[in-house]
Design a protein around this motif. Structure first.
Motif, PDB file in Angstrom:
ATOM      1  N   GLU A  84      43.276  46.556  30.341  1.00 45.97           N
ATOM      2  CA  GLU A  84      43.301  47.884  30.653  1.00 45.97           C
ATOM      3  C   GLU A  84      42.554  48.214  31.966  1.00 45.97           C
ATOM      4  O   GLU A  84      42.017  47.276  32.438  1.00 45.97           O
ATOM      5  N   PHE A  85      42.536  49.615  32.280  1.00 45.42           N
ATOM      6  CA  PHE A  85      42.175  49.756  33.621  1.00 45.42           C
ATOM      7  C   PHE A  85      40.403  49.388  33.743  1.00 45.42           C
ATOM      8  O   PHE A  85      40.180  48.621  34.805  1.00 45.42           O
ATOM      9  N   ALA A  86      39.844  49.665  32.980  1.00 42.61           N
ATOM     10  CA  ALA A  86      38.411  49.154  32.938  1.00 42.61           C
ATOM     11  C   ALA A  86      38.165  47.699  32.773  1.00 42.61           C
ATOM     12  O   ALA A  86      37.666  47.278  33.843  1.00 42.61           O
ATOM     13  N   SER A  87      39.214  47.003  32.306  1.00 44.95           N
ATOM     14  CA  SER A  87      38.970  45.326  32.429  1.00 44.95           C
ATOM     15  C   SER A  87      39.474  44.952  33.802  1.00 44.95           C
ATOM     16  O   SER A  87      38.975  43.997  34.315  1.00 44.95           O
ATOM     17  N   VAL A  88      40.380  45.616  34.387  1.00 44.84           N
ATOM     18  CA  VAL A  88      40.891  45.004  35.678  1.00 44.84           C
ATOM     19  C   VAL A  88      39.608  45.415  36.838  1.00 44.84           C
ATOM     20  O   VAL A  88      39.490  44.735  37.489  1.00 44.84           O
ATOM     21  N   LEU A  89      39.167  46.581  36.510  1.00 42.12           N
ATOM     22  CA  LEU A  89      38.064  47.206  37.398  1.00 42.12           C
ATOM     23  C   LEU A  89      36.920  46.226  37.232  1.00 42.12           C
ATOM     24  O   LEU A  89      36.291  45.711  38.456  1.00 42.12           O
ATOM     25  N   GLY A  90      36.518  45.824  36.034  1.00 41.24           N
ATOM     26  CA  GLY A  90      35.412  44.859  35.644  1.00 41.24           C
ATOM     27  C   GLY A  90      35.727  43.619  36.346  1.00 41.24           C
ATOM     28  O   GLY A  90      34.635  43.063  37.136  1.00 41.24           O
ATOM     29  N   MET A  91      36.977  43.052  36.381  1.00 37.51           N
ATOM     30  CA  MET A  91      37.188  41.612  36.891  1.00 37.51           C
ATOM     31  C   MET A  91      36.993  41.869  38.531  1.00 37.51           C
ATOM     32  O   MET A  91      36.770  40.948  39.278  1.00 37.51           O
ATOM     33  N   GLY A  92      37.570  42.979  39.012  1.00 38.37           N
ATOM     34  CA  GLY A  92      37.292  43.289  40.511  1.00 38.37           C
ATOM     35  C   GLY A  92      36.114  43.147  40.865  1.00 38.37           C
ATOM     36  O   GLY A  92      35.695  42.613  42.084  1.00 38.37           O
ATOM     37  N   LEU A  93      35.312  43.790  40.203  1.00 36.35           N
ATOM     38  CA  LEU A  93      33.832  43.600  40.501  1.00 36.35           C
ATOM     39  C   LEU A  93      33.200  42.352  40.486  1.00 36.35           C
ATOM     40  O   LEU A  93      32.315  41.781  41.151  1.00 36.35           O
ATOM     41  N   ILE A  94      33.612  41.420  39.360  1.00 39.54           N
ATOM     42  CA  ILE A  94      33.107  40.044  39.313  1.00 39.54           C
ATOM     43  C   ILE A  94      33.664  39.078  40.611  1.00 39.54           C
ATOM     44  O   ILE A  94      32.879  38.656  40.974  1.00 39.54           O
ATOM     45  N   ILE A  95      35.112  39.490  40.921  1.00 39.53           N
ATOM     46  CA  ILE A  95      35.502  38.605  42.091  1.00 39.53           C
ATOM     47  C   ILE A  95      34.822  39.222  43.423  1.00 39.53           C
ATOM     48  O   ILE A  95      34.340  38.612  44.247  1.00 39.53           O
ATOM     49  N   ALA A  96      34.366  40.489  43.602  1.00 38.81           N
ATOM     50  CA  ALA A  96      33.525  41.073  44.639  1.00 38.81           C
ATOM     51  C   ALA A  96      32.187  40.398  44.762  1.00 38.81           C
ATOM     52  O   ALA A  96      31.633  39.947  45.591  1.00 38.81           O
ATOM     53  N   GLY A  97      31.678  40.263  43.504  1.00 40.60           N
ATOM     54  CA  GLY A  97      30.388  39.654  43.392  1.00 40.60           C
ATOM     55  C   GLY A  97      30.517  37.967  43.922  1.00 40.60           C
ATOM     56  O   GLY A  97      29.666  37.640  44.551  1.00 40.60           O
ATOM     57  N   VAL A  98      31.402  37.319  43.388  1.00 43.21           N
ATOM     58  CA  VAL A  98      31.763  35.714  43.947  1.00 43.21           C
ATOM     59  C   VAL A  98      31.776  36.057  45.626  1.00 43.21           C
ATOM     60  O   VAL A  98      31.175  34.778  46.095  1.00 43.21           O
ATOM     61  N   VAL A  99      32.626  36.939  46.056  1.00 43.65           N
ATOM     62  CA  VAL A  99      32.571  36.796  47.348  1.00 43.65           C
ATOM     63  C   VAL A  99      31.377  37.154  48.224  1.00 43.65           C
ATOM     64  O   VAL A  99      31.182  36.407  49.177  1.00 43.65           O
ATOM     65  N   VAL A 100      30.671  38.256  47.689  1.00 43.24           N
ATOM     66  CA  VAL A 100      29.272  38.317  48.139  1.00 43.24           C
ATOM     67  C   VAL A 100      28.417  37.110  48.161  1.00 43.24           C
ATOM     68  O   VAL A 100      27.906  36.841  49.170  1.00 43.24           O
ATOM     69  N   ILE A 101      28.412  36.503  47.166  1.00 44.21           N
ATOM     70  CA  ILE A 101      27.665  35.256  47.038  1.00 44.21           C
ATOM     71  C   ILE A 101      28.272  34.373  48.087  1.00 44.21           C
ATOM     72  O   ILE A 101      27.223  33.707  48.785  1.00 44.21           O
ATOM     73  N   ASN A 102      29.560  34.112  48.412  1.00 44.35           N
ATOM     74  CA  ASN A 102      30.127  33.133  49.213  1.00 44.35           C
ATOM     75  C   ASN A 102      29.934  33.443  50.578  1.00 44.35           C
ATOM     76  O   ASN A 102      29.608  32.637  51.323  1.00 44.35           O
ATOM     77  N   VAL A 103      30.006  34.722  50.919  1.00 47.74           N
ATOM     78  CA  VAL A 103      29.977  35.107  52.338  1.00 47.74           C
ATOM     79  C   VAL A 103      28.598  35.390  52.884  1.00 47.74           C
ATOM     80  O   VAL A 103      28.176  34.928  54.007  1.00 47.74           O
ATOM     81  N   PHE A 104      27.735  36.073  52.107  1.00 44.95           N
ATOM     82  CA  PHE A 104      26.448  36.340  52.578  1.00 44.95           C
ATOM     83  C   PHE A 104      25.233  35.748  51.952  1.00 44.95           C
ATOM     84  O   PHE A 104      24.160  35.771  52.656  1.00 44.95           O
ATOM     85  N   SER A 105      25.494  34.875  51.173  1.00 43.89           N
ATOM     86  CA  SER A 105      24.445  33.944  50.532  1.00 43.89           C
ATOM     87  C   SER A 105      24.157  32.606  51.457  1.00 43.89           C
ATOM     88  O   SER A 105      25.014  31.882  51.466  1.00 43.89           O
TER      89      SER A 105
END
Length: 110
Positions: A84-105
């Motif tokens: 559902e939309f909430a699941s896809v949105l949550g997974m998008g936020l997880i991916i964004a978190g992984v990107v932030v870790i890899n790009v900025f950490s």
């Protein structure tokens, strides 16, 4: 660079093992059950190699985050589970978190 390949191998092995849990029918089917055991063994082996150079918090955050997203995609594509939309949105936020870790950490860059 190879530490990131090890992490990728650990994630893929974990996704295969976790996906096989569904088909093992509670460990009543031999081949899927063996795939679960060997998949997790391979996943933990490669994760242990990863932890020689990548901090445990960074490695685990990436492993868990991408694992959740990939398992959800396997559930949707292979097992016909609904997303559902909430699941896809949550997974998008997880991916964004992984990107932030890899790009900025700077912690994981060794």
């Amino acid at each position: 660079m190879k530490n990131w390949l090890f992490l990728g191998a650990a994630i893929i092995a974990e996704v295969v093992a976790t996906s096989s849990l569904k088909t093992s029918m509670g460990f009543t089917k031999l081949w899927p059950s063996l795939l679960v055991v060997f998949g997790y063994a391979i996943a933990f082996y490669f994760l242990s190699l990863t932890l020689k150079t990548i901090p445990v918090g960074i490695a685990y955050a990436i492993w868990a985050g991408l694992g959740i997203v990939l398992i959800s995609l396997v559930g949707w594509l292979v097992f016909g589970q609904k997303l559902e939309f909430a699941s896809v949105l949550g997974m998008g936020l997880i991916i964004a978190g992984v990107v932030v870790i890899n790009v900025f950490s700077k912690v994981g860059m060794q």
